[in-house]
Write an enzyme that holds these catalytic residues in place. Structure first.
Site, PDB file in Angstrom:
ATOM      1  N   ASP A 165      41.386   1.817  37.114  1.00  0.00           N
ATOM      2  CA  ASP A 165      41.893   0.483  36.764  1.00  0.00           C
ATOM      3  C   ASP A 165      43.421   0.421  36.870  1.00  0.00           C
ATOM      4  OD1 ASP A 165      40.047  -1.548  36.063  1.00  0.00           O
ATOM      5  OD2 ASP A 165      39.609  -0.593  34.140  1.00  0.00           O
ATOM      6  N   LYS A 175      29.057  -3.942  39.666  1.00  0.00           N
ATOM      7  CA  LYS A 175      29.850  -2.767  40.052  1.00  0.00           C
ATOM      8  C   LYS A 175      28.947  -1.593  40.391  1.00  0.00           C
ATOM      9  CE  LYS A 175      33.882  -4.004  37.300  1.00  0.00           C
ATOM     10  NZ  LYS A 175      34.359  -4.067  35.911  1.00  0.00           N
ATOM     11  N   GLN A 203      35.270  -0.997  30.424  1.00  0.00           N
ATOM     12  CA  GLN A 203      35.269  -2.456  30.560  1.00  0.00           C
ATOM     13  C   GLN A 203      35.998  -3.094  29.380  1.00  0.00           C
ATOM     14  OE1 GLN A 203      33.985  -3.981  33.230  1.00  0.00           O
ATOM     15  NE2 GLN A 203      34.115  -6.086  32.552  1.00  0.00           N
TER      16      GLN A 203
HETATM   17  N1  LIG Z   1      38.521  -2.472  32.694  1.00  0.00           N
HETATM   18  C1  LIG Z   1      38.320  -3.637  33.284  1.00  0.00           C
HETATM   19  N2  LIG Z   1      38.620  -3.770  34.591  1.00  0.00           N
HETATM   20  C2  LIG Z   1      38.412  -4.974  35.226  1.00  0.00           C
HETATM   21  O1  LIG Z   1      38.702  -5.094  36.446  1.00  0.00           O
HETATM   22  C3  LIG Z   1      37.865  -6.065  34.487  1.00  0.00           C
HETATM   23  C4  LIG Z   1      37.582  -5.860  33.130  1.00  0.00           C
HETATM   24  N3  LIG Z   1      37.832  -4.657  32.548  1.00  0.00           N
HETATM   25  N4  LIG Z   1      37.100  -6.886  32.380  1.00  0.00           N
HETATM   26  C5  LIG Z   1      36.779  -8.175  32.959  1.00  0.00           C
HETATM   27  C6  LIG Z   1      37.629  -8.480  34.175  1.00  0.00           C
HETATM   28  C7  LIG Z   1      37.039  -9.542  35.075  1.00  0.00           C
HETATM   29  N5  LIG Z   1      36.725  -8.881  36.321  1.00  0.00           N
HETATM   30  C8  LIG Z   1      36.049  -9.471  37.386  1.00  0.00           C
HETATM   31  C9  LIG Z   1      35.549  -8.747  38.438  1.00  0.00           C
HETATM   32  C10 LIG Z   1      34.810  -9.339  39.450  1.00  0.00           C
HETATM   33  C11 LIG Z   1      34.562 -10.681  39.436  1.00  0.00           C
HETATM   34  C12 LIG Z   1      33.719 -11.298  40.515  1.00  0.00           C
HETATM   35  O2  LIG Z   1      33.197 -10.596  41.372  1.00  0.00           O
HETATM   36  N6  LIG Z   1      33.550 -12.622  40.523  1.00  0.00           N
HETATM   37  C13 LIG Z   1      32.720 -13.334  41.501  1.00  0.00           C
HETATM   38  C14 LIG Z   1      31.691 -14.220  40.811  1.00  0.00           C
HETATM   39  C15 LIG Z   1      30.816 -13.512  39.827  1.00  0.00           C
HETATM   40  C16 LIG Z   1      29.918 -14.469  39.061  1.00  0.00           C
HETATM   41  O3  LIG Z   1      29.210 -15.275  39.710  1.00  0.00           O
HETATM   42  O4  LIG Z   1      29.933 -14.431  37.811  1.00  0.00           O
HETATM   43  C17 LIG Z   1      33.608 -14.261  42.344  1.00  0.00           C
HETATM   44  O5  LIG Z   1      34.696 -14.625  41.867  1.00  0.00           O
HETATM   45  O6  LIG Z   1      33.186 -14.625  43.428  1.00  0.00           O
HETATM   46  C18 LIG Z   1      35.081 -11.432  38.403  1.00  0.00           C
HETATM   47  C19 LIG Z   1      35.828 -10.842  37.403  1.00  0.00           C
HETATM   48  C20 LIG Z   1      37.091  -7.577  36.231  1.00  0.00           C
HETATM   49  N7  LIG Z   1      37.626  -7.299  35.054  1.00  0.00           N
END
Ligand SMILES: Nc1nc(=O)c2c([nH]1)NC[C@@H]1CN(c3ccc(C(=O)N[C@@H](CCC(=O)O)C(=O)O)cc3)C=[N+]21
Ligand SMILES: NC(=O)C1=CN([C@@H]2O[C@H](COP(=O)(O)OP(=O)(O)OC[C@H]3O[C@@H](n4cnc5c(N)ncnc54)[C@H](OP(=O)(O)O)[C@@H]3O)[C@@H](O)[C@H]2O)C=CC1
Length: 296
Positions: free
Chosen positions: A121, A54, A98
């Site tokens: 969020d 991020k 987070q």
């Molecule tokens: N306050 C808060 N807001 C959130 O939005 C929040 C959170 N807490 N806690 C955790 C979850 C999970 N989350 C993700 C964001 C991006 C990917 C992402 O970019 N994933 C990549 C892969 C990343 C990798 O390789 O590990 C993809 O799917 O292509 C995944 C999961 C946001 N979250």
């Protein structure tokens, strides 16, 4: 039939490019640099990866990134004091805490302490209420990203049968609200639902947000349906690990009309929408017109 693969990674890059244009305009014409503060409590490895990613993308679109890393034992009162400082700081337009938070901290209390105008969020009760009543709000990033992909693929969603599997406050429930707002007929399924396969088979739009690796097989998918796989599950793969969704991709892609992959689907859109929400929050804070196409 083989499904069209919805390229969330490419779509997210387009959204970030539009955010970057908007940021450049705000700097040029209004001497305003949108700022995003991300707060991480504890050392959860997956959370650290997201927070780093991020921060990097925030800087890449030209915004200011502020990271606050607190150790796992931080008292709740210290976290609340930090949020109060961020709420009062005019350089900060977006605040993300987070999740999950350590168990000694009351997440609802912390989220509701964020200024709703900076709640990028969209988890604050007042934003949840605004979304539920169809008023202007901050929309949760993951459901917003899913909605953008669905609208881009279908144009209008009006009258479609949408099934959301999962009823969390961060994904399932706001996703259902957005689909209802776009005039889908919405079903929310969860762990107590009876005959989940039959419910899923009725879906023109199937959103999976469960957290169970490859739980939904192709024979639960209506032929031609659009499948949005929100799940991010790290599983063993030989002597390494890999990411899989909540949908069994290979079998579902044989049946679906369109499907998002994991990785490269919803995940990148979530971060792009976080940046979009931050730019929207900065515009609102300064009474400027909101960027088009970056909100629901
Ligand atoms: N306050 C808060 N807001 C959130 O939005 C929040 C959170 N807490 N806690 C955790 C979850 C999970 N989350 C993700 C964001 C991006 C990917 C992402 O970019 N994933 C990549 C892969 C990343 C990798 O390789 O590990 C993809 O799917 O292509 C995944 C999961 C946001 N979250
Ligand atoms: N791509 C992204 O950007 C993001 C991805 N995620 C991922 O999305 C997934 C869901 O996340 P989140 O909503 O936070 O998860 P939660 O654990 O908060 O919610 C999971 C939901 O799934 C339901 N569920 C659990 N088991 C079953 C089952 N066997 N059948 C039907 N429903 C079931 C639960 O039902 P009940 O309420 O009855 O317990 C619950 O409503 C996870 O894999 C997470 O990592 C999350 C956020 C962002």
């Amino acid at each position: 039939m083989t499904a069209h693969i919805i390229d969330g990674k490419a779509f997210a890059a387009q959204v970030r490019a539009r955010v970057a244009d908007q940021v450049a305009m705000l700097k040029d014409q209004h001497d305003l640099t949108p700022g995003l503060a991300v707060v991480l409590v504890g050392e959860d490895p997956a959370s650290q990866v997201y927070v780093r990613s991020k921060g990097k993308l925030t800087v890449e679109v030209g915004m200011a990134s502020f990271e606050h890393r607190l150790d796992a034992g931080t008292p709740q009162s210290d976290l609340l004091a930090l949020i109060a400082r961020l709420n009062a700081d005019p350089e900060i337009h977006g605040i993300l805490v987070q999740l999950p938070l350590p168990s000694h901290i009351d997440s609802d209390l912390v989220i509701n302490a964020i200024d709703p105008a900076k709640d990028v969020d969209g988890f604050h009760i007042s934003n949840v209420g605004l979304l539920g009543t169809g008023q202007k709000s901050m929309v949760p990033c993951t459901p917003l990203g899913c909605l953008m992909m669905l609208r881009a693929h279908h144009g209008s969603l009006s009258g479609m049968n949408a099934v959301v599997v999962g009823r969390s406050n961060i994904v399932g429930k706001p996703m259902a609200q957005l689909l209802l707002g776009d005039s889908c007929t919405v079903t929310i399924a969860h762990s107590r639902s009876k005959d989940l396969p039959a419910i899923c088979r009725g879906a023109d739009i199937l959103v999976a947000a469960v957290g169970r690796p490859e739980m939904i097989p192709g024979d639960w998918v209506k032929p031609g349906a659009t499948v949005i796989d929100v799940g991010i599950n790290r599983v063993a793969h030989g002597d390494k690990t890999k990411l899989v969704g909540d949908v069994h991709f290979e079998s579902a892609a044989q049946v679906a009309g369109a499907i998002t992959p994991v990785p490269g689907g919803v995940g990148p859109m979530t971060i792009a929408c976080l940046l979009a929400n931050t730019v929207t929050a900065a515009c609102r804070a300064h009474g400027l017109p909101e960027p088009e196409g970056l909100t629901a």
